[in-house]
Design a protein around this motif. Sequence first.
Motif, PDB file in Angstrom:
ATOM      1  N   VAL A 133       0.754  15.511  -9.913  1.00 51.49           N
ATOM      2  CA  VAL A 133       0.073  14.335 -10.443  1.00 51.49           C
ATOM      3  C   VAL A 133      -0.707  13.726  -9.294  1.00 51.49           C
ATOM      4  O   VAL A 133      -0.171  13.559  -8.187  1.00 51.49           O
ATOM      5  N   VAL A 134      -1.974  13.427  -9.521  1.00 51.10           N
ATOM      6  CA  VAL A 134      -2.789  12.730  -8.533  1.00 51.10           C
ATOM      7  C   VAL A 134      -3.067  11.328  -9.073  1.00 51.10           C
ATOM      8  O   VAL A 134      -3.721  11.174 -10.105  1.00 51.10           O
ATOM      9  N   LEU A 135      -2.541  10.331  -8.383  1.00 55.88           N
ATOM     10  CA  LEU A 135      -2.758   8.926  -8.725  1.00 55.88           C
ATOM     11  C   LEU A 135      -3.940   8.430  -7.897  1.00 55.88           C
ATOM     12  O   LEU A 135      -3.891   8.469  -6.658  1.00 55.88           O
ATOM     13  N   CYS A 136      -4.995   7.974  -8.554  1.00 53.17           N
ATOM     14  CA  CYS A 136      -6.184   7.610  -7.786  1.00 53.17           C
ATOM     15  C   CYS A 136      -6.929   6.443  -8.425  1.00 53.17           C
ATOM     16  O   CYS A 136      -6.779   6.148  -9.617  1.00 53.17           O
ATOM     17  N   ASP A 137      -7.721   5.796  -7.587  1.00 58.38           N
ATOM     18  CA  ASP A 137      -8.619   4.746  -8.064  1.00 58.38           C
ATOM     19  C   ASP A 137     -10.057   5.177  -7.821  1.00 58.38           C
ATOM     20  O   ASP A 137     -10.319   6.347  -7.502  1.00 58.38           O
ATOM     21  N   GLU A 138     -10.970   4.237  -7.930  1.00 62.18           N
ATOM     22  CA  GLU A 138     -12.390   4.589  -7.840  1.00 62.18           C
ATOM     23  C   GLU A 138     -12.809   5.045  -6.446  1.00 62.18           C
ATOM     24  O   GLU A 138     -13.899   5.609  -6.272  1.00 62.18           O
ATOM     25  N   THR A 139     -11.938   4.850  -5.435  1.00 66.22           N
ATOM     26  CA  THR A 139     -12.301   5.245  -4.073  1.00 66.22           C
ATOM     27  C   THR A 139     -12.070   6.726  -3.794  1.00 66.22           C
ATOM     28  O   THR A 139     -12.513   7.246  -2.776  1.00 66.22           O
ATOM     29  N   ALA A 140     -11.356   7.409  -4.673  1.00 67.53           N
ATOM     30  CA  ALA A 140     -11.058   8.829  -4.452  1.00 67.53           C
ATOM     31  C   ALA A 140     -12.317   9.676  -4.632  1.00 67.53           C
ATOM     32  O   ALA A 140     -13.228   9.334  -5.400  1.00 67.53           O
ATOM     33  N   ARG A 141     -12.352  10.806  -3.940  1.00 71.93           N
ATOM     34  CA  ARG A 141     -13.464  11.743  -4.077  1.00 71.93           C
ATOM     35  C   ARG A 141     -13.143  12.745  -5.185  1.00 71.93           C
ATOM     36  O   ARG A 141     -12.136  13.458  -5.096  1.00 71.93           O
ATOM     37  N   PRO A 142     -13.977  12.818  -6.216  1.00 75.20           N
ATOM     38  CA  PRO A 142     -13.681  13.698  -7.366  1.00 75.20           C
ATOM     39  C   PRO A 142     -13.447  15.152  -6.971  1.00 75.20           C
ATOM     40  O   PRO A 142     -12.556  15.812  -7.526  1.00 75.20           O
ATOM     41  N   GLY A 143     -14.226  15.658  -6.025  1.00 78.56           N
ATOM     42  CA  GLY A 143     -14.057  17.051  -5.610  1.00 78.56           C
ATOM     43  C   GLY A 143     -12.702  17.311  -4.996  1.00 78.56           C
ATOM     44  O   GLY A 143     -12.091  18.368  -5.210  1.00 78.56           O
ATOM     45  N   GLU A 144     -12.201  16.360  -4.213  1.00 77.84           N
ATOM     46  CA  GLU A 144     -10.891  16.518  -3.589  1.00 77.84           C
ATOM     47  C   GLU A 144      -9.779  16.432  -4.632  1.00 77.84           C
ATOM     48  O   GLU A 144      -8.803  17.191  -4.594  1.00 77.84           O
ATOM     49  N   VAL A 145      -9.925  15.497  -5.579  1.00 76.37           N
ATOM     50  CA  VAL A 145      -8.924  15.375  -6.649  1.00 76.37           C
ATOM     51  C   VAL A 145      -8.858  16.673  -7.453  1.00 76.37           C
ATOM     52  O   VAL A 145      -7.783  17.210  -7.731  1.00 76.37           O
ATOM     53  N   ALA A 146     -10.018  17.204  -7.823  1.00 79.47           N
ATOM     54  CA  ALA A 146     -10.061  18.442  -8.612  1.00 79.47           C
ATOM     55  C   ALA A 146      -9.445  19.596  -7.845  1.00 79.47           C
ATOM     56  O   ALA A 146      -8.672  20.401  -8.404  1.00 79.47           O
ATOM     57  N   ALA A 147      -9.777  19.721  -6.558  1.00 76.30           N
ATOM     58  CA  ALA A 147      -9.232  20.813  -5.749  1.00 76.30           C
ATOM     59  C   ALA A 147      -7.715  20.728  -5.672  1.00 76.30           C
ATOM     60  O   ALA A 147      -7.018  21.754  -5.739  1.00 76.30           O
ATOM     61  N   HIS A 151       5.212  17.014  -7.468  1.00 76.66           N
ATOM     62  CA  HIS A 151       4.335  16.561  -6.390  1.00 76.66           C
ATOM     63  C   HIS A 151       3.517  15.378  -6.878  1.00 76.66           C
ATOM     64  O   HIS A 151       2.955  15.428  -7.980  1.00 76.66           O
ATOM     65  N   LEU A 152       3.439  14.342  -6.064  1.00 77.69           N
ATOM     66  CA  LEU A 152       2.604  13.191  -6.379  1.00 77.69           C
ATOM     67  C   LEU A 152       1.700  12.887  -5.193  1.00 77.69           C
ATOM     68  O   LEU A 152       2.181  12.643  -4.086  1.00 77.69           O
ATOM     69  N   GLU A 153       0.394  12.922  -5.426  1.00 74.23           N
ATOM     70  CA  GLU A 153      -0.559  12.485  -4.419  1.00 74.23           C
ATOM     71  C   GLU A 153      -1.057  11.093  -4.784  1.00 74.23           C
ATOM     72  O   GLU A 153      -1.378  10.832  -5.950  1.00 74.23           O
ATOM     73  N   VAL A 154      -1.114  10.219  -3.796  1.00 71.53           N
ATOM     74  CA  VAL A 154      -1.635   8.865  -4.007  1.00 71.53           C
ATOM     75  C   VAL A 154      -2.932   8.744  -3.222  1.00 71.53           C
ATOM     76  O   VAL A 154      -2.931   8.689  -1.990  1.00 71.53           O
ATOM     77  N   GLY A 172       9.184  14.005  -6.690  1.00 74.10           N
ATOM     78  CA  GLY A 172       9.879  14.880  -5.755  1.00 74.10           C
ATOM     79  C   GLY A 172       9.385  14.712  -4.336  1.00 74.10           C
ATOM     80  O   GLY A 172      10.156  14.534  -3.397  1.00 74.10           O
ATOM     81  N   ALA A 173       8.073  14.772  -4.148  1.00 71.94           N
ATOM     82  CA  ALA A 173       7.445  14.548  -2.845  1.00 71.94           C
ATOM     83  C   ALA A 173       6.215  13.683  -3.064  1.00 71.94           C
ATOM     84  O   ALA A 173       5.468  13.881  -4.030  1.00 71.94           O
ATOM     85  N   ILE A 174       6.010  12.716  -2.177  1.00 72.47           N
ATOM     86  CA  ILE A 174       4.913  11.761  -2.301  1.00 72.47           C
ATOM     87  C   ILE A 174       3.955  11.958  -1.126  1.00 72.47           C
ATOM     88  O   ILE A 174       4.371  11.870   0.035  1.00 72.47           O
ATOM     89  N   PHE A 175       2.704  12.239  -1.430  1.00 74.06           N
ATOM     90  CA  PHE A 175       1.676  12.503  -0.416  1.00 74.06           C
ATOM     91  C   PHE A 175       0.716  11.310  -0.398  1.00 74.06           C
ATOM     92  O   PHE A 175       0.058  11.039  -1.402  1.00 74.06           O
ATOM     93  N   LEU A 176       0.641  10.630   0.720  1.00 69.99           N
ATOM     94  CA  LEU A 176      -0.122   9.395   0.800  1.00 69.99           C
ATOM     95  C   LEU A 176      -1.434   9.596   1.543  1.00 69.99           C
ATOM     96  O   LEU A 176      -1.446  10.080   2.675  1.00 69.99           O
ATOM     97  N   GLY A 177      -2.534   9.214   0.908  1.00 69.22           N
ATOM     98  CA  GLY A 177      -3.819   9.233   1.570  1.00 69.22           C
ATOM     99  C   GLY A 177      -4.607  10.506   1.360  1.00 69.22           C
ATOM    100  O   GLY A 177      -4.060  11.546   0.967  1.00 69.22           O
ATOM    101  N   PRO A 178      -5.910  10.468   1.650  1.00 65.39           N
ATOM    102  CA  PRO A 178      -6.817  11.575   1.317  1.00 65.39           C
ATOM    103  C   PRO A 178      -6.607  12.834   2.139  1.00 65.39           C
ATOM    104  O   PRO A 178      -7.074  13.906   1.747  1.00 65.39           O
ATOM    105  N   PHE A 179      -5.923  12.729   3.282  1.00 71.05           N
ATOM    106  CA  PHE A 179      -5.744  13.914   4.123  1.00 71.05           C
ATOM    107  C   PHE A 179      -4.361  14.556   3.949  1.00 71.05           C
ATOM    108  O   PHE A 179      -4.022  15.500   4.657  1.00 71.05           O
ATOM    109  N   SER A 180      -3.595  14.032   3.002  1.00 71.82           N
ATOM    110  CA  SER A 180      -2.238  14.550   2.756  1.00 71.82           C
ATOM    111  C   SER A 180      -2.212  15.361   1.475  1.00 71.82           C
ATOM    112  O   SER A 180      -1.432  15.096   0.564  1.00 71.82           O
TER     113      SER A 180
END
Length: 425
Positions: A232-246, A320-323, A339-347
């Motif tokens: 699951v990718v939790l994101c707001d308007e600041t996220a980059r769509p290409g990175e979320v999709a990847a 997996h959860l990316e924030v 299970g695991a929480i990944f914080l920020g765009p480089f995680s």
Amino acid sequence: MNRLTREDIKEWKAKRQGDTSEAAASVEEIVKDVRTHGDSAVRKYTDKFDGVSLSEFRVSSEEISDAYESLSGKYLDIIQEAARNIRRFHEKQVPSSWFDTSLDGTLLGQKYTSLDRVGVYVPGGTAAYPSSVMMNIIPAQVAGVKRIAMVTPPGPNNQVPIGVLATAQILGVKEIYKIGGAQAIAALAYGTETVPFVDKITGPGNIFVALAKKEVYGEVDIDMIAGPSEIVVLCDETARPGEVAADLLSQAEHDERSSAICVTTSEELAGKVEKEVKSQLADLPRTTIATASMDTYGGIIVTETMEEAVAAVNDLAPEHLEVMTANPYDQLGSIRHAGAIFLGPFSSEPVGDYFAGPNHVLPTSGTARFSSPLNVHDFMKKSSIISYSEAAWKEHADKIASFARLEDLEGHARAVEKRKERYDD
């Protein structure tokens, strides 16, 4: 990708579970056969399901060393560095036995002991997983397990992937068997003429491996019943769509039953992520698998507020959860189930899969509501220590005996009161 709401999550989870009754019946038969007939049954099912006729199950020391020598030095260096990171993280988890004494001389405590024998399942099939070797074996070694047996399916050429064997060599694992599937789990649980039994089985696998672990649980311990991978990718308007999709596709490529869901407060971002997913699927090598996963179990949830978005994440309880928000630490305190929480765009999720140090064997299918990643504690057990003093016995014996009689257990009461004869002699 499917558009979902919080109300859809329960139905979506049920859809992912599917009907496993036919597979469960097959697994039950395999497990019983291996328990009864040992090596001959293992050979039969390895031939049937893997298309490999085995004369010897165990991987020879020469095969292990040859794999190590044939793997590029670049990859050996990366594996060794990753192993150091993983070991360093898990060494921080080692618990300490403790003892507490009171003024009357009573001693109470808890003693930690490592398990004697552990079996580790390393999946094969559509990919090779040296990372699974490290994630299962290193915490067991840190816990102090003396005997670690590894099983992994043989490839069509009767070989184990060199990356898997080279990683085992780096970690010092020498007991490796070329068997996979439900038959491997049964062999570890009950033992055969070739494979000694173990006390616990860990490691992910396909539905047949998961159901086999469920079948043998009680005879041995298991880490968890793992389902298909999920993100699951939790994101707001600041996220980059290409990175979320990847990042969504990084899990979709695992399996057609993997799930990848974007939860966002931005409708605009949601639309861009959908377009990016389609675009990136076009040249993804495992596009057939990833496309099936995204079509069936991929989804986007758009909420009005971040509080609603976090609530949806907790409902999903993902592996997996990316924030990927402007301030990801602001959401961390409200996230209860992941299970695991990944914080920020480089995680991105692969950082944890391979290199950072935390374990990538994680609870799936919503079980992060009550379970944890594989860790050192999974390879240890606790024993309670009780040493009552004479003074404490004198003070509490009558109360303990009365409690026993409240439960109509006269033998218990007498076992306490029998000590009174010491003072009658």
